[in-house]
Design an enzyme around this catalytic site. Structure first.
Site, short mmCIF file in Angstrom:
data_model
loop_
_atom_site.label_atom_id
_atom_site.label_comp_id
_atom_site.label_asym_id
_atom_site.label_seq_id
_atom_site.Cartn_x
_atom_site.Cartn_y
_atom_site.Cartn_z
N LEU A 100 -61.41 -25.55 6.02
CA LEU A 100 -61.93 -25.17 4.60
C LEU A 100 -61.10 -24.91 3.73
O LEU A 100 -60.25 -23.62 3.90
CB LEU A 100 -63.33 -25.51 4.20
CG LEU A 100 -63.70 -26.37 5.42
CD1 LEU A 100 -65.37 -25.81 4.68
CD2 LEU A 100 -64.33 -27.99 4.31
N ASP A 101 -60.66 -25.24 2.58
CA ASP A 101 -60.16 -24.24 1.25
C ASP A 101 -61.01 -23.27 1.42
O ASP A 101 -62.25 -22.57 1.99
CB ASP A 101 -59.97 -24.80 0.21
CG ASP A 101 -59.14 -26.30 -0.05
OD1 ASP A 101 -57.68 -26.51 1.06
OD2 ASP A 101 -58.69 -27.21 -0.43
N VAL A 102 -59.72 -21.92 0.56
CA VAL A 102 -61.37 -20.76 0.58
C VAL A 102 -61.72 -20.20 -0.14
O VAL A 102 -62.99 -20.08 0.08
CB VAL A 102 -60.09 -19.65 0.50
CG1 VAL A 102 -59.07 -19.92 -1.02
CG2 VAL A 102 -60.03 -18.15 0.19
N THR A 104 -64.11 -23.89 -0.53
CA THR A 104 -64.67 -24.68 -0.16
C THR A 104 -66.08 -24.15 1.09
O THR A 104 -65.97 -23.47 0.82
CB THR A 104 -64.14 -26.00 0.29
OG1 THR A 104 -63.32 -26.33 -0.64
CG2 THR A 104 -64.90 -26.65 0.63
N HIS A 186 -55.55 -30.05 0.31
CA HIS A 186 -56.42 -30.23 -1.57
C HIS A 186 -56.38 -31.21 -1.70
O HIS A 186 -56.53 -31.61 -2.70
CB HIS A 186 -56.02 -29.33 -2.69
CG HIS A 186 -55.70 -28.15 -2.28
ND1 HIS A 186 -56.08 -27.30 -1.45
CD2 HIS A 186 -54.15 -26.91 -2.54
CE1 HIS A 186 -56.20 -25.72 -1.73
NE2 HIS A 186 -54.93 -25.65 -2.29
#
Length: 232
Positions: A100-102, A104, A186
């Protein structure tokens, strides 16, 4: 199994440090000090290091409720790693199955079973990933159809796989649930940008048949049940 390998797999000792501990007489097998690193262990043996009984660390399957501000990486970076949230031995053996993105939040699965994580994340499996999305403004009509047909994202040469969108009943009309089967860079943010909108918050609720445990607060984790492991 060799005694030095057992020590390295059941403690924070490396193989070389395990051999030094053996040489210092810190290890007992069935009550007797053993210094031979090549000593073969069987099921009947009880190993103690500095008086404490040891058990081999098996293959682990963990569920984490990721908070914002943590990276899904095992290497030091700009932000702390989600691995640092785990109070377990031998954290260096673990890897993240589906990042997951930072910024999220939500479900992250962590294991040392490479085949299991490959089955979970392989594009060929087309595993459903469920996200709760908060948008900057309500979506225009027809977004469901556009997502179901696939979107051509900037810089890509293939459209996204069909995605399912559910508009949630809230006062502002900006919360939706999205189900995708890919993990492009993303991707969700880019998908909604293609629909002339912006993702304000993103939270993963489920991967395949494994749902985030509602009892886990942000930053908390637990082991997967055998039933959850077997769904992959």
């Amino acid at each position: 199994m060799r005694l030095d390998r057992f020590l390295s797999e059941s403690t924070e000792l490396t193989r070389s440090l395990a051999k030094k501990a053996l040489h210092r007489g810190e290890v007992e097998v069935n009550g007797d000090v053993v210094k031979n690193a090549a000593f073969k262990l069987g099921d009947e043996h009880v190993v103690r290091w500095l008086g404490e009984p040891l058990a081999r660390i098996g293959v682990r399957y963990l569920m984490l409720n990721k908070p914002a501000g943590y990276e899904c990486t095992t290497r030091p970076g700009r932000y702390p790693s989600v691995i640092e949230l785990l109070d377990v031995a031998k954290r260096g053996r673990l890897h993240i199955a589906g990042r997951l993105d930072v910024d999220t939040t939500g479900l992250v699965l962590i294991t040392e079973d490479g085949q299991w994580s490959h089955r979970l994340t392989s594009p060929r499996r087309r595993c459903d990933k469920h996200y709760l999305v908060t948008l900057a403004r309500p979506l225009a009509e027809g977004a469901e159809t556009a997502l179901a047909e696939g979107l051509m994202l900037e810089g890509e040469d293939k459209p996204t796989l069909p995605a399912r969108l559910e508009r949630l009943d809230d006062a502002d009309g900006v919360r939706v649930r999205l189900v995708i089967q890919e993990g492009r860079f993303h991707q969700i943010k880019r998908m909604f940008a293609a629909l002339d909108n912006e993702v304000v918050a993103l939270h993963r609720e489920r991967i395949g048949e494994i749902a985030l445990d509602p009892a886990l607060a942000a930053g908390e984790w637990r082991e997967l049940t055998q039933a959850e492991i077997d769904t992959v």
